[in-house]
Design a protein around this motif. Structure first.
Motif, PDB file in Angstrom:
ATOM      1  N   LYS A 115       0.821  -1.211   0.000  1.00  0.00           N
ATOM      2  CA  LYS A 115       0.000   0.000   0.000  1.00  0.00           C
ATOM      3  C   LYS A 115       0.861   1.269   0.000  1.00  0.00           C
ATOM      4  O   LYS A 115       0.361   2.337  -0.314  1.00  0.00           O
ATOM      5  CB  LYS A 115      -0.929   0.012   1.214  1.00  0.00           C
ATOM      6  N   THR A 116       2.147   1.138   0.347  1.00  0.00           N
ATOM      7  CA  THR A 116       3.023   2.306   0.383  1.00  0.00           C
ATOM      8  C   THR A 116       3.441   2.678  -1.032  1.00  0.00           C
ATOM      9  O   THR A 116       3.308   1.894  -1.980  1.00  0.00           O
ATOM     10  CB  THR A 116       4.296   2.029   1.214  1.00  0.00           C
ATOM     11  N   LYS A 117       3.980   3.891  -1.171  1.00  0.00           N
ATOM     12  CA  LYS A 117       4.450   4.353  -2.474  1.00  0.00           C
ATOM     13  C   LYS A 117       5.569   3.429  -2.986  1.00  0.00           C
ATOM     14  O   LYS A 117       5.575   3.043  -4.157  1.00  0.00           O
ATOM     15  CB  LYS A 117       4.943   5.802  -2.370  1.00  0.00           C
ATOM     16  N   ALA A 118       6.496   3.083  -2.089  1.00  0.00           N
ATOM     17  CA  ALA A 118       7.597   2.183  -2.475  1.00  0.00           C
ATOM     18  C   ALA A 118       7.064   0.791  -2.816  1.00  0.00           C
ATOM     19  O   ALA A 118       7.552   0.148  -3.750  1.00  0.00           O
ATOM     20  CB  ALA A 118       8.625   2.094  -1.347  1.00  0.00           C
ATOM     21  N   GLY A 119       6.059   0.334  -2.084  1.00  0.00           N
ATOM     22  CA  GLY A 119       5.455  -0.978  -2.360  1.00  0.00           C
ATOM     23  C   GLY A 119       4.777  -1.010  -3.714  1.00  0.00           C
ATOM     24  O   GLY A 119       4.893  -1.983  -4.471  1.00  0.00           O
ATOM     25  N   LYS A 120       4.052   0.057  -4.026  1.00  0.00           N
ATOM     26  CA  LYS A 120       3.398   0.142  -5.336  1.00  0.00           C
ATOM     27  C   LYS A 120       4.433   0.168  -6.451  1.00  0.00           C
ATOM     28  O   LYS A 120       4.223  -0.417  -7.523  1.00  0.00           O
ATOM     29  CB  LYS A 120       2.503   1.375  -5.392  1.00  0.00           C
ATOM     30  N   LEU A 121       5.559   0.852  -6.188  1.00  0.00           N
ATOM     31  CA  LEU A 121       6.648   0.891  -7.174  1.00  0.00           C
ATOM     32  C   LEU A 121       7.212  -0.510  -7.400  1.00  0.00           C
ATOM     33  O   LEU A 121       7.467  -0.912  -8.535  1.00  0.00           O
ATOM     34  CB  LEU A 121       7.746   1.845  -6.699  1.00  0.00           C
ATOM     35  N   GLN A 122       7.369  -1.271  -6.320  1.00  0.00           N
ATOM     36  CA  GLN A 122       7.915  -2.628  -6.468  1.00  0.00           C
ATOM     37  C   GLN A 122       6.936  -3.539  -7.197  1.00  0.00           C
ATOM     38  O   GLN A 122       7.351  -4.445  -7.912  1.00  0.00           O
ATOM     39  CB  GLN A 122       8.284  -3.233  -5.110  1.00  0.00           C
ATOM     40  N   LYS A 127      11.520  -6.618 -10.139  1.00  0.00           N
ATOM     41  CA  LYS A 127      12.943  -6.967 -10.045  1.00  0.00           C
ATOM     42  C   LYS A 127      13.693  -6.034  -9.095  1.00  0.00           C
ATOM     43  O   LYS A 127      14.789  -6.344  -8.658  1.00  0.00           O
ATOM     44  CB  LYS A 127      13.593  -6.946 -11.424  1.00  0.00           C
ATOM     45  N   TRP A 128      13.098  -4.894  -8.789  1.00  0.00           N
ATOM     46  CA  TRP A 128      13.737  -3.960  -7.871  1.00  0.00           C
ATOM     47  C   TRP A 128      13.456  -4.396  -6.441  1.00  0.00           C
ATOM     48  O   TRP A 128      12.335  -4.788  -6.097  1.00  0.00           O
ATOM     49  CB  TRP A 128      13.212  -2.538  -8.100  1.00  0.00           C
ATOM     50  N   SER A 129      14.466  -4.302  -5.603  1.00  0.00           N
ATOM     51  CA  SER A 129      14.297  -4.722  -4.205  1.00  0.00           C
ATOM     52  C   SER A 129      13.492  -3.685  -3.421  1.00  0.00           C
ATOM     53  O   SER A 129      13.320  -2.544  -3.866  1.00  0.00           O
ATOM     54  CB  SER A 129      15.671  -4.896  -3.542  1.00  0.00           C
ATOM     55  N   LYS A 130      13.017  -4.093  -2.261  1.00  0.00           N
ATOM     56  CA  LYS A 130      12.285  -3.172  -1.395  1.00  0.00           C
ATOM     57  C   LYS A 130      13.162  -1.972  -1.038  1.00  0.00           C
ATOM     58  O   LYS A 130      12.701  -0.829  -1.050  1.00  0.00           O
ATOM     59  CB  LYS A 130      11.851  -3.878  -0.096  1.00  0.00           C
ATOM     60  N   GLU A 131      14.422  -2.262  -0.712  1.00  0.00           N
ATOM     61  CA  GLU A 131      15.336  -1.194  -0.327  1.00  0.00           C
ATOM     62  C   GLU A 131      15.542  -0.216  -1.476  1.00  0.00           C
ATOM     63  O   GLU A 131      15.554   1.003  -1.272  1.00  0.00           O
ATOM     64  CB  GLU A 131      16.687  -1.780   0.122  1.00  0.00           C
ATOM     65  N   ILE A 136      14.407   5.051  -4.056  1.00  0.00           N
ATOM     66  CA  ILE A 136      13.897   5.781  -5.222  1.00  0.00           C
ATOM     67  C   ILE A 136      12.800   6.758  -4.813  1.00  0.00           C
ATOM     68  O   ILE A 136      12.819   7.924  -5.224  1.00  0.00           O
ATOM     69  CB  ILE A 136      13.402   4.795  -6.311  1.00  0.00           C
ATOM     70  N   VAL A 137      11.839   6.291  -3.997  1.00  0.00           N
ATOM     71  CA  VAL A 137      10.757   7.198  -3.601  1.00  0.00           C
ATOM     72  C   VAL A 137      11.279   8.324  -2.714  1.00  0.00           C
ATOM     73  O   VAL A 137      10.637   9.369  -2.594  1.00  0.00           O
ATOM     74  CB  VAL A 137       9.563   6.473  -2.936  1.00  0.00           C
ATOM     75  N   ASN A 138      12.438   8.135  -2.100  1.00  0.00           N
ATOM     76  CA  ASN A 138      13.065   9.184  -1.295  1.00  0.00           C
ATOM     77  C   ASN A 138      14.110   9.973  -2.089  1.00  0.00           C
ATOM     78  O   ASN A 138      14.909  10.709  -1.505  1.00  0.00           O
ATOM     79  CB  ASN A 138      13.687   8.584  -0.031  1.00  0.00           C
ATOM     80  N   ASN A 139      14.115   9.796  -3.431  1.00  0.00           N
ATOM     81  CA  ASN A 139      15.019  10.511  -4.349  1.00  0.00           C
ATOM     82  C   ASN A 139      16.496  10.343  -4.002  1.00  0.00           C
ATOM     83  O   ASN A 139      17.281  11.273  -4.129  1.00  0.00           O
ATOM     84  CB  ASN A 139      14.660  12.003  -4.410  1.00  0.00           C
ATOM     85  N   LYS A 140      16.888   9.159  -3.559  1.00  0.00           N
ATOM     86  CA  LYS A 140      18.294   8.859  -3.268  1.00  0.00           C
ATOM     87  C   LYS A 140      18.965   8.371  -4.554  1.00  0.00           C
ATOM     88  O   LYS A 140      18.355   7.704  -5.378  1.00  0.00           O
ATOM     89  CB  LYS A 140      18.407   7.765  -2.205  1.00  0.00           C
ATOM     90  N   ILE A 141      20.236   8.705  -4.702  1.00  0.00           N
ATOM     91  CA  ILE A 141      21.039   8.257  -5.844  1.00  0.00           C
ATOM     92  C   ILE A 141      22.223   7.491  -5.267  1.00  0.00           C
ATOM     93  O   ILE A 141      22.821   7.911  -4.269  1.00  0.00           O
ATOM     94  CB  ILE A 141      21.520   9.472  -6.674  1.00  0.00           C
ATOM     95  N   TRP A 142      22.590   6.359  -5.883  1.00  0.00           N
ATOM     96  CA  TRP A 142      23.681   5.551  -5.365  1.00  0.00           C
ATOM     97  C   TRP A 142      24.377   4.798  -6.493  1.00  0.00           C
ATOM     98  O   TRP A 142      23.803   4.580  -7.557  1.00  0.00           O
ATOM     99  CB  TRP A 142      23.171   4.584  -4.296  1.00  0.00           C
TER     100      TRP A 142
END
Length: 195
Positions: A115-122, A127-131, A136-142
């Motif tokens: 139900k979370t934004k990150a969950g909907k993205l996954q 193939k993208w991990s939960k982390e 991504i939803v927190n606009n982090k770049i790595w």
């Protein structure tokens, strides 16, 4: 004739006494085995009885008392087995209940996650991990993220420049309106550096 009758009666009584003694010896032997099995079981479950003192007491008794004592210890051992089985069964039930609670909790956590934004993205990109989705939803770049992740965050790059200096194709992806603006990686699309 009376002497012969007396001798026959004496022999008969002697043989009867011998059978009685044999029976008592057999009962005593059985009581030894029963006591040893009972004590062995009580030791195996760490029953709070000093089994050495039981043996000492047993050895100090008369034969008929040994048989009674052995039966009493056997009764205690049997009751301990019944109680131990009851405890073991309850522990199994409790473990099953805990397992069911953990499963329910895990399922509920997964439902809540989706139900979370990150969950909907996954869900959209399995193939993208939960982390990764949380970053991504927190606009982090790595380093190690993919160009697809960057494109999800920023849209298509303004420029994508390949270069090959003999070690395979290397890419430079640049966006004009973000900082950092250029990202570098190989044909696999994994970001190895940025500036």
């Amino acid at each position: 004739m009376k002497e012969i009758t007396f001798i026959i009666i004496a022999i008969f009584l002697f043989s009867c006494k011998s059978d009685t003694q044999k029976k008592e010896e057999l009962e005593l032997k059985n009581s030894d085995e029963v006591l040893n099995e009972s004590i062995s079981y009580l030791n195996s479950i760490a029953w709070p009885i000093n089994t050495d003192s039981l043996l000492t007491t047993y050895n100090s008794l008369k034969n008929t008392d040994k048989i009674k004592f052995s039966k009493k210890i056997n009764s205690i051992s049997q009751n301990a087995k019944i109680e131990q089985e009851r405890v073991d069964n309850r522990m199994l039930e409790m473990n099953k209940e805990l397992d069911q609670k953990k499963i329910k909790q895990t399922v509920q956590e997964e439902i809540n996650w989706k139900k979370t934004k990150a969950g909907k993205l996954q869900i959209k990109y399995p193939k993208w991990s939960k982390e990764d989705c949380e970053k991504i939803v927190n606009n982090k770049i790595w380093i190690g993220m993919s160009i697809d992740m960057l494109q999800y965050m920023n849209g298509k790059p303004n420029s994508a420049n390949p270069s090959n200096y003999g070690n395979g194709t290397e890419w430079q992806w640049c966006w004009d309106d973000i900082s950092p603006s250029c990202f570098y990686g190989g044909d696999d699309g994994i970001i190895t550096s940025y500036n």
